[in-house]
Design an enzyme around this catalytic site. Structure first.
Site, PDB file in Angstrom:
ATOM      1  CG  ASP A  57      -8.814  16.705 -14.571  1.00 53.82           C
ATOM      2  OD1 ASP A  57      -8.340  16.331 -15.371  1.00 53.82           O
ATOM      3  OD2 ASP A  57     -10.418  16.015 -13.659  1.00 53.82           O
TER       4      ASP A  57
ATOM      5  CE1 TYR B 213     -16.235  11.426 -16.269  1.00 52.63           C
ATOM      6  CE2 TYR B 213     -15.348  11.648 -13.997  1.00 52.63           C
ATOM      7  CZ  TYR B 213     -15.153  11.353 -14.932  1.00 52.63           C
ATOM      8  OH  TYR B 213     -16.112  10.117 -14.629  1.00 52.63           O
TER       9      TYR B 213
ATOM     10  NE  ARG C  62      -3.476   0.131   3.010  1.00 52.33           N
ATOM     11  CZ  ARG C  62      -2.134   0.476   4.281  1.00 52.33           C
ATOM     12  NH1 ARG C  62      -1.219   1.607   4.585  1.00 52.33           N
ATOM     13  NH2 ARG C  62      -2.560  -0.596   5.605  1.00 52.33           N
TER      14      ARG C  62
ATOM     15  CE  LYS D 241     -11.555   8.401 -18.184  1.00 55.73           C
ATOM     16  NZ  LYS D 241     -11.659   9.897 -18.039  1.00 55.73           N
TER      17      LYS D 241
HETATM   18  C1  LIG Z   1     -12.363  10.160 -16.191  1.00 53.36           C
HETATM   19  C2  LIG Z   1     -12.076  11.307 -15.852  1.00 53.36           C
HETATM   20  C3  LIG Z   1     -11.201  11.729 -14.589  1.00 53.36           C
HETATM   21  C4  LIG Z   1     -11.887  10.542 -13.662  1.00 53.36           C
HETATM   22  O1  LIG Z   1     -11.553   9.594 -13.630  1.00 53.36           O
HETATM   23  P1  LIG Z   1     -11.529   7.979 -13.743  1.00 53.36           P
HETATM   24  O2  LIG Z   1     -10.395   7.322 -13.746  1.00 53.36           O
HETATM   25  O3  LIG Z   1     -12.774   6.969 -14.514  1.00 53.36           O
HETATM   26  O4  LIG Z   1     -11.573   7.773 -11.732  1.00 53.36           O
HETATM   27  C5  LIG Z   1     -11.396  12.964 -14.605  1.00 53.36           C
HETATM   28  N1  LIG Z   1     -11.429  13.882 -14.561  1.00 53.36           N
HETATM   29  C6  LIG Z   1     -11.537  14.078 -16.695  1.00 53.36           C
HETATM   30  C7  LIG Z   1     -12.016  14.964 -17.393  1.00 53.36           C
HETATM   31  C8  LIG Z   1     -11.976  12.042 -17.059  1.00 53.36           C
HETATM   32  O5  LIG Z   1     -12.126  11.699 -17.609  1.00 53.36           O
END
Ligand SMILES: *Cc1c(COP(=O)(O)O)cnc(C)c1O
Length: 379
Positions: free
Chosen positions: A170, A98, A46, A195
């Site tokens: 982000d 998001y 962890r 992504k």
């Molecule tokens: C998918 C996404 C998230 C969240 O990420 P997860 O891996 O699904 O928890 C946050 N910000 C953006 C812009 C995203 O496309």
């Protein structure tokens, strides 16, 4: 080291015990100690795992940071940032966000006494009037999801720095191939590695990248104390995906630009949202802070009819109707009912997100097949 070389080499060394060129998957929870407290830097997975360490170092290099921290998902990474705040603290966040981030902020952290204000943020001027003594953090996405609005990171960073606040960006839609928020003055870069970074729609993971030692210590404490860490197999998959990020992003951007221009000229298409189009609000800022404009394109139909937009999404064959983005395969999403359903309709519409908006994640298939698929579906 240049970006493409970093993707393949930063933090990555042949395994000292075997010479294995690819990072081994250290599928272990614990590590032998020669005497109590005497170990090789690893005690329990962890806290640290060698496969994760390699990924974290690679990510730190890609984002021009000093430290990477990986979490089980993108939202777990965002959650870790919220956990360094205290009740009464206030966060100013983009209103175009998001859906899951919005849900985490409003449905969980508001219950713990953290306050959120959602603003349309493009530059520091949109943020400054809303600052209060309680403001601790500004949270933005750029390009935003799903309207692909652009935030001038350097402008907002100048303000947050002068006020002693943290700026978190982000960077999921852009990836470090297109922009490095830390070099523009941000304090925290957040990624959904799920992504483009992993890039093959076969893993969920998140990350934070920072430069500051004290901030890293706080976040590393949360990472271990809360424990939302990824497993070594998933870290290996992200490392494998990252090796081709540059070549994938080049094609994502090229095909998205071509499709955005084609949609723009289509008689049945209404508005096209793509930062590479000259009419796009924020195009000039995008052109200066990004190396290209990304692989995401959103659009509406000219007649703005929801049943017709639904028909287009049902009729697509090469584009798969699914949540998520950034994989090799093209995806189509209906934000209002899928990724952004957790934001109330009234809030969505206030932010300019129509129920008729269609979002495309342009994949790596042949551009002619993608165009033909859209042409057939739009009719
Ligand atoms: C998918 C996404 C998230 C969240 O990420 P997860 O891996 O699904 O928890 C946050 N910000 C953006 C812009 C995203 O496309």
């Amino acid at each position: 080291m240049k970006f493409a070389t970093k993707l393949i080499h930063a933090g990555i060394h042949p395994d000292p015990s075997t010479g294995a060129v690819m990072t081994p998957i250290f599928q272990t929870s614990t590590y032998a100690q020669s005497s109590p407290g005497v170990h090789k830097g690893y005690e329990y997975s962890r806290t640290h795992n060698p496969t994760r360490t390699v990924l974290q170092e690679n990510l730190a290099a890609l984002e021009e940071g000093k430290y990477g921290l990986c979490y089980a998902t993108g939202l777990a990474a965002t959650d870790a940032v919220m956990k360094i705040l205290k009740p009464g603290d206030e966060v100013l966040a983009s209103s175009d966000l998001y859906g899951g981030t919005y849900r985490l902020f409003t449905k969980i952290y508001e219950n713990f006494g953290i306050k959120f204000k959602f603003l349309k943020i493009q530059t520091a001027a949109d943020v400054e009037p809303h600052l209060s003594a309680a403001t601790k953090l500004v949270w933005v996405e750029t390009p935003t999801n799903p309207l692909l609005r652009i935030v001038d990171i350097a402008s907002v960073a100048e303000l947050t720095k002068s006020k002693g606040l943290l700026l978190a960006v982000d960077n999921t839609f852009a990836t470090p191939f297109l922009q490095n928020p830390l070099t523009l003055g941000a304090d925290i870069v957040m990624h959904s590695l799920t992504k483009y970074m992993a890039g093959h729609s076969d893993v969920v993971m998140g990350a934070l990248i920072v430069k500051d030692d004290e901030l890293h210590q706080k976040l590393a404490f949360v990472q271990n104390a809360s424990g939302a860490t990824p497993g070594p197999m998933d870290c290996f998959l992200v490392l494998r995906g990252l090796k081709t990020l540059h070549v994938r992003m080049e094609r994502h951007c090229k095909s998205a630009r071509e499709l955005a221009n084609w949609l723009y000229r289509h008689p049945k298409v209404g508005h096209v949202y793509y930062p590479g189009l000259e009419h796009h609000v924020g195009h000039a800022v995008a052109a200066s802070q990004m190396n290209d404009f990304g692989g995401m394109v959103s659009f509406t139909l000219k007649n703005d009819s929801l049943p017709e937009a639904v028909k287009v999404m049902e009729n697509l064959k090469v584009f798969t109707l699914a949540e998520s983005l950034g994989g090799v395969e093209s995806l189509c999403t209906h934000p209002a009912s899928m990724t952004h359903a957790s934001i109330p309709k009234e809030e969505r519409e206030k932010n300019g997100l129509k129920d008729t908006l269609i979002r495309l994640s342009v994949g790596l298939e042949d551009i002619d097949d993608l165009k033909e698929d859209l042409a057939n579906a739009i009719g």
